[in-house]
Design a protein around this motif. Structure first.
Motif, PDB file in Angstrom:
ATOM      1  N   GLN A 392      -1.063   1.449  -3.518  1.00 45.14           N
ATOM      2  CA  GLN A 392      -2.399   1.861  -3.407  1.00 45.14           C
ATOM      3  C   GLN A 392      -3.308   0.577  -3.929  1.00 45.14           C
ATOM      4  O   GLN A 392      -4.564   0.629  -3.014  1.00 45.14           O
ATOM      5  CB  GLN A 392      -2.811   3.030  -4.225  1.00 45.14           C
ATOM      6  CG  GLN A 392      -2.097   4.188  -3.907  1.00 45.14           C
ATOM      7  CD  GLN A 392      -2.355   5.374  -5.045  1.00 45.14           C
ATOM      8  OE1 GLN A 392      -3.245   5.209  -5.612  1.00 45.14           O
ATOM      9  NE2 GLN A 392      -1.497   6.538  -4.468  1.00 45.14           N
ATOM     10  N   ALA A 393      -3.289  -0.063  -4.823  1.00 45.35           N
ATOM     11  CA  ALA A 393      -3.948  -1.164  -5.078  1.00 45.35           C
ATOM     12  C   ALA A 393      -4.362  -2.314  -4.015  1.00 45.35           C
ATOM     13  O   ALA A 393      -5.443  -2.801  -3.850  1.00 45.35           O
ATOM     14  CB  ALA A 393      -3.696  -2.047  -6.237  1.00 45.35           C
ATOM     15  N   LEU A 394      -3.159  -2.529  -3.320  1.00 48.59           N
ATOM     16  CA  LEU A 394      -3.340  -3.645  -2.124  1.00 48.59           C
ATOM     17  C   LEU A 394      -4.019  -2.822  -1.091  1.00 48.59           C
ATOM     18  O   LEU A 394      -4.927  -3.324  -0.393  1.00 48.59           O
ATOM     19  CB  LEU A 394      -2.128  -3.675  -1.581  1.00 48.59           C
ATOM     20  CG  LEU A 394      -1.113  -4.780  -2.531  1.00 48.59           C
ATOM     21  CD1 LEU A 394       0.313  -4.629  -1.893  1.00 48.59           C
ATOM     22  CD2 LEU A 394      -1.771  -6.046  -2.817  1.00 48.59           C
ATOM     23  N   ALA A 395      -4.028  -1.468  -0.793  1.00 58.40           N
ATOM     24  CA  ALA A 395      -4.783  -0.850   0.344  1.00 58.40           C
ATOM     25  C   ALA A 395      -6.146  -0.700   0.069  1.00 58.40           C
ATOM     26  O   ALA A 395      -7.108  -0.647   0.791  1.00 58.40           O
ATOM     27  CB  ALA A 395      -4.158   0.389   0.523  1.00 58.40           C
ATOM     28  N   ASN A 396      -6.545  -0.362  -1.481  1.00 59.66           N
ATOM     29  CA  ASN A 396      -7.901  -0.164  -1.793  1.00 59.66           C
ATOM     30  C   ASN A 396      -8.681  -1.199  -2.430  1.00 59.66           C
ATOM     31  O   ASN A 396     -10.038  -0.865  -2.612  1.00 59.66           O
ATOM     32  CB  ASN A 396      -7.767   0.891  -2.848  1.00 59.66           C
ATOM     33  CG  ASN A 396      -7.376   2.421  -2.432  1.00 59.66           C
ATOM     34  OD1 ASN A 396      -7.197   2.553  -1.104  1.00 59.66           O
ATOM     35  ND2 ASN A 396      -6.721   3.046  -3.264  1.00 59.66           N
ATOM     36  N   GLY A 397      -7.938  -2.350  -2.667  1.00 63.30           N
ATOM     37  CA  GLY A 397      -8.876  -3.283  -3.142  1.00 63.30           C
ATOM     38  C   GLY A 397      -9.010  -3.378  -4.731  1.00 63.30           C
ATOM     39  O   GLY A 397      -8.318  -2.868  -5.324  1.00 63.30           O
TER      40      GLY A 397
END
Length: 427
Positions: A392-397
């Motif tokens: 999720q962090a990679l997707a959300n920045g």
């Protein structure tokens, strides 16, 4: 009793269950009991293995053959090219050893020499001392301080080397940077100064650079650039590639240490893990191949970890805890000494008591500084800021992650409750 057996028994008594693995078991047990848990104790990458690397493992899943002990030639060549592009010293594939994780390779490097002295920087990773003792070596700690950013200095190293009792014994120094448990590193100038002392005393260096690719600014520098003839480098897939459970480690041994030493290392490897798993080695060729996917993956991780670590450190400092901003990896090493008197009034006088009470009261798991070579009375702890969904962090920045934020808030509020009168940040 036979002196050899007596020494073996002592080494085994000194070797306990790895505290990093134990705290993960405790966290899993609390989760199974539906108790609140904030996993700041176990240092596992939160990020997924890149999909193109996973795809390569699927393709290689049928590979079942034993490979050369030293490793798949194609992988050794790819690793040498990969690291040569990042250092001033060129790596030769003939000097690369592939192992079933960098942990076993560290042991093999130590076990290839008999009756050595091993100098460890404190605080330092939990397994260095047990491994050195299992290899039959004497262990010494170079105690660093918060004000030194938990780094060993040339003066400290010179004093230790000059005062050794038996100068005929081989001497290892194990360095780890960016560091576990502190998340801090060395500058080129600091490494050059250390190299002068190391060269003067003929020290063999094992440079554990497993977090090197996670330097938050992408500016990791190896001591091998300043002391190439005496530095062995270990690394692997576990941290930067999110593949801890794949158990793929690498080591580079400088040719100057001699063919005999290299053969002894390979001999220890052959009698311990035989070879790293064939499917993993074939997939690792893809992992270490330079392309835009690799560069983007590394940059995203570095940015997320830098922001998360700095946010955690800022909140802790606002709560009166001494801690440095991290420079790489995903650890903080907070010092709660400012609370010593008030904690003592609550019956808390050691790092182990501190972390145990924090766990029971808040669900936040930390490891005490004593697990990393600090004195029992040290009110330090390791905090791994990885309790978030890496996908999720990679997707959300870049954003502060809710579970991390809640855990840090609980920790700060706990300090306020246990030691009233201290101003604490709200989050």
């Amino acid at each position: 009793m036979n002196p050899m057996l007596q020494r073996l028994q002592q080494n085994l008594r000194d070797t306990q269950h790895s505290e990093t693995l134990l705290v993960n078991q405790i966290a899993n047990q609390r989760a199974a009991e539906d108790k609140p848990i904030f996993r700041f104790g176990f240092g596992q990458s939160p990020f997924p293995v890149p999909e193109h690397v996973v795809a390569a493992l699927r393709v290689a899943a049928h590979r079942k053959e034993y490979l050369d002990v030293q490793g798949l030639p194609e992988l050794r060549s790819t690793v040498a090219k990969f690291h040569s592009a990042r250092q001033t010293q060129q790596w030769s594939s003939e000097q690369v050893v592939i192992g079933a994780g960098s942990k076993i390779l560290l042991f093999c490097l130590l076990a290839a020499v008999q009756n050595a002295d091993v100098a460890l920087v404190a605080p330092g990773w939990v397994s260095y001392e047990p491994q050195a003792r299992l290899a039959g070596h004497r262990v010494y700690h170079l105690q660093t301080e918060l004000e030194q950013h938990w780094r060993v200095t040339p003066e400290m190293l010179e004093q230790f080397c000059s005062q050794r009792r038996d100068l005929e014994r081989p001497l290892f120094l194990i360095l780890n940077y960016p560091g576990n448990p502190d998340g801090l590193t060395y500058s080129g100038e600091q490494l050059a100064a250390l190299a002068n002392v190391l060269r003067k005393h003929g020290v063999m260096v094992i440079s554990d650079e497993i977090y090197g690719l996670l330097h938050h600014r992408g500016q990791h520098v190896s001591i091998a650039d300043y002391y190439p003839e005496g530095t062995m480098i270990t690394s692997g897939l576990s941290k930067w590639c999110g593949a801890g459970g794949w158990r793929l480690g690498i080591a580079h041994i400088p040719v100057q240490l001699g063919a005999d030493y290299m053969q002894r290392v390979i001999g220890v490897c052959s009698e311990t893990f035989s070879c790293a798993p064939a499917p993993i080695q074939h997939a690792a060729v893809v992992a270490y191949t330079e392309d835009e996917r690799l560069h983007q993956f590394l940059q995203q991780q570095r940015s997320i970890l830098a922001d998360t670590g700095q946010s955690c450190a800022q909140s802790l400092r606002q709560a009166g805890v001494a801690v440095h901003d991290p420079e790489g990896g995903f650890y903080l090493f907070p010092d709660f000494s400012a609370y010593r008197d008030k904690l003592a009034a609550c019956g808390i006088t050691s790092g182990a008591e501190l972390t145990q009470t924090i766990l029971e009261d808040t669900g936040v798991t930390l490891l005490p500084g004593s697990a990393f070579g600090m004195p029992e009375s040290s009110l330090t702890a390791r905090l791994a800021y990885v309790d978030f969904d890496g996908s999720q962090a990679l997707a959300n920045g870049n954003q502060y992650h809710s579970n991390m934020e809640e855990g840090i808030k609980r920790l700060c509020n706990w300090l306020q409750t246990r030691t009233p009168g201290v101003s604490v940040a709200s989050g």
